[in-house]
Enzyme design. Sequence first.
Site, PDB file in Angstrom:
ATOM      1  N   ASP A 247      59.771  36.426 -13.702  1.00 15.24           N
ATOM      2  CA  ASP A 247      60.570  36.463 -12.472  1.00 15.24           C
ATOM      3  C   ASP A 247      60.211  35.268 -11.579  1.00 15.24           C
ATOM      4  O   ASP A 247      59.067  35.125 -11.153  1.00 15.24           O
ATOM      5  CB  ASP A 247      60.269  37.802 -11.775  1.00 15.24           C
ATOM      6  CG  ASP A 247      61.279  38.154 -10.718  1.00 15.24           C
ATOM      7  OD1 ASP A 247      62.083  37.281 -10.348  1.00 15.24           O
ATOM      8  OD2 ASP A 247      61.257  39.306 -10.245  1.00 15.24           O
ATOM      9  N   GLU A 286      65.852  34.682 -12.828  1.00 20.60           N
ATOM     10  CA  GLU A 286      65.888  33.684 -11.743  1.00 20.60           C
ATOM     11  C   GLU A 286      67.243  33.725 -11.058  1.00 20.60           C
ATOM     12  O   GLU A 286      67.687  32.740 -10.499  1.00 20.60           O
ATOM     13  CB  GLU A 286      65.463  32.293 -12.231  1.00 20.60           C
ATOM     14  CG  GLU A 286      65.993  31.862 -13.575  1.00 20.60           C
ATOM     15  CD  GLU A 286      67.372  31.246 -13.471  1.00 20.60           C
ATOM     16  OE1 GLU A 286      68.320  32.000 -13.147  1.00 20.60           O
ATOM     17  OE2 GLU A 286      67.508  30.055 -13.735  1.00 20.60           O
ATOM     18  N   GLY A 288      70.267  33.665 -11.709  1.00 23.12           N
ATOM     19  CA  GLY A 288      71.420  32.838 -12.038  1.00 23.12           C
ATOM     20  C   GLY A 288      71.340  31.412 -11.520  1.00 23.12           C
ATOM     21  O   GLY A 288      72.293  30.649 -11.656  1.00 23.12           O
ATOM     22  N   ASP A 309      69.564  40.665  -7.075  1.00 18.68           N
ATOM     23  CA  ASP A 309      69.239  42.054  -7.439  1.00 18.68           C
ATOM     24  C   ASP A 309      70.393  43.016  -7.178  1.00 18.68           C
ATOM     25  O   ASP A 309      71.012  42.988  -6.113  1.00 18.68           O
ATOM     26  CB  ASP A 309      68.042  42.542  -6.615  1.00 18.68           C
ATOM     27  CG  ASP A 309      66.768  41.856  -7.024  1.00 18.68           C
ATOM     28  OD1 ASP A 309      66.833  40.814  -7.695  1.00 18.68           O
ATOM     29  OD2 ASP A 309      65.687  42.365  -6.660  1.00 18.68           O
TER      30      ASP A 309
HETATM   31  C1  GLA Z   1      62.847  40.584  -8.023  1.00 13.94           C
HETATM   32  C2  GLA Z   1      63.620  40.948  -9.282  1.00 13.94           C
HETATM   33  C3  GLA Z   1      63.724  42.454  -9.405  1.00 13.94           C
HETATM   34  C4  GLA Z   1      62.322  43.056  -9.424  1.00 13.94           C
HETATM   35  C5  GLA Z   1      61.553  42.623  -8.192  1.00 13.94           C
HETATM   36  C6  GLA Z   1      60.098  43.033  -8.262  1.00 13.94           C
HETATM   37  O1  GLA Z   1      63.521  40.978  -6.878  1.00 13.94           O
HETATM   38  O2  GLA Z   1      64.893  40.364  -9.277  1.00 13.94           O
HETATM   39  O3  GLA Z   1      64.429  42.809 -10.564  1.00 13.94           O
HETATM   40  O4  GLA Z   1      61.667  42.640 -10.599  1.00 13.94           O
HETATM   41  O5  GLA Z   1      61.569  41.208  -8.045  1.00 13.94           O
HETATM   42  O6  GLA Z   1      59.369  42.580  -7.173  1.00 13.94           O
END
Ligand code: GLA
Length: 496
Positions: A247, A286, A288, A309
Amino acid sequence: MPHQSASAHDLTGTWRIALPRRGGATIVTYLIFHGADTAFDGTVIINDAVEIPMRRPHFEQGEGCFSIDWNADYRVRREDDRLRVIISPHRGDSEETLADRVPAELTRPVAPAPLPAFVPLPPNGLALSPPMGWSSWNHFADRVDDRVIRETADAMVASGLAAAGYQYVNIDDAWAAGRNAAGEIIPNGKFPDMKALADYVHARGLKIGIYSSPGPRTCGGYEGSYGHEEQDARTFAAWGMDFLKHDWCSAVRIYGQSAGNLRASYLKMGRALAACGRPIVYSLCEYGYGRVWEWGASAGGNLWRTTNDIQDTWESMSAIGFSQHPHARWAGPGRWNDPDMLEVGNGGMTTEEYRTHFSLWCLLAAPLIAGNDLRNMSADTLAILSNPEAIAVDQDPLGRPAQRITVRDNVEIWSRPLQDGAFAIGIFNRGDLPARDRITWPELGLTAAPVVLRDLWLHKNLAPEASGFATNIPAHGCVLLRARATPPNSSTPPPT
Ligand code: GLA
């Protein structure tokens, strides 16, 4: 000199909040305010990870109010030389704390480590159909622990989801404590023994996943893999991990969002995984940036997030799901667009909307990573997640995501070719009222009425008319069909 009370409206400066988190971590958040008196703006830096602009900053009854995307609402009140802060996360309980003023230099990002020259990685042969499983984040966030993972593995088997194809039990953020003297990443107190946990999941015929970041900190502020990629890949392999979600988070403060930096950073871990001696599905997260669908596979990725998200709302889910067609052509066996984990069963949408969510993800050939509490599922939730005919569409070996072929008012028709020459068709109603629609066979690329037309939620064959198909679609609902133009044994290859 008498003590001077600061103006309630003067928030200017850099303020530091330190919050204890489950598993023994401390999350440091900086609030950086510009401007004061009647208006302000600024950014929030969460543990050197994400730097997020304050949204809708304004004063309300002497308190500064703002929110940050996909995370939380903040209210701050000036109390002399401190700020009283109330944070209301979008997942979890509100908490109140105090912030101290600190020098702005504290928030400088670490210096960038050199990135490798880009040489594409060959496919790793994994994830030939979109990965199916579960991840802790959407329901548990930082409340995930060893027990949740074990009970979820048990529930995946007992509920029949494992038999339906779900396989990966993925630990998302909030498991890492830091590093030991040898530099090895170590789990926090919620995960006493990662190897034993992986063994437990494997003993149930399932696979297990882990989470990290190309930056020094994850989005939740836990330890990331920055500068330790090879070492961490070896650790994950030694524990028995089968899946890594990597991530971007704090890497954005070091490398920004350019495609070149993203690709080279993800390649680092891609190479490390390729060399770690264990097959590990590589999931790029990431959001997109940098048109990841164009290069994600060459950095070693098996799937890549295409969006920010997801939230458990109709607005979030439908905005994401219905905007996925531009990158459809980049997906295929071993390389998938990931519009984020499922929210089915988390409570923020109706059963009809969850059915739409699942149907759309299956048409998109999206990874089916459940995000609900598998230990406590309603019959409706289980029926949606385990619909074998919808799952067969998602997992179709041809691996071609649906395209949007028609938009008529609030109705959208999406269609994807399947390996046996049939088409999977979704007729969606994005409107707030029931709709009626009629599709003609040529619209779907069929020259004549299909010989088989099947409703994949009613689980029954329908009688196709010569000219087309008319149907009612509930508000926010969908009709999911499979149409075969030719008899089963004379299937023609799908058009390219
Ligand atoms: C980001 C990701 C989520 C999750 C959170 C965890 O926001 O996009 O899917 O993994 O981090 O902190």
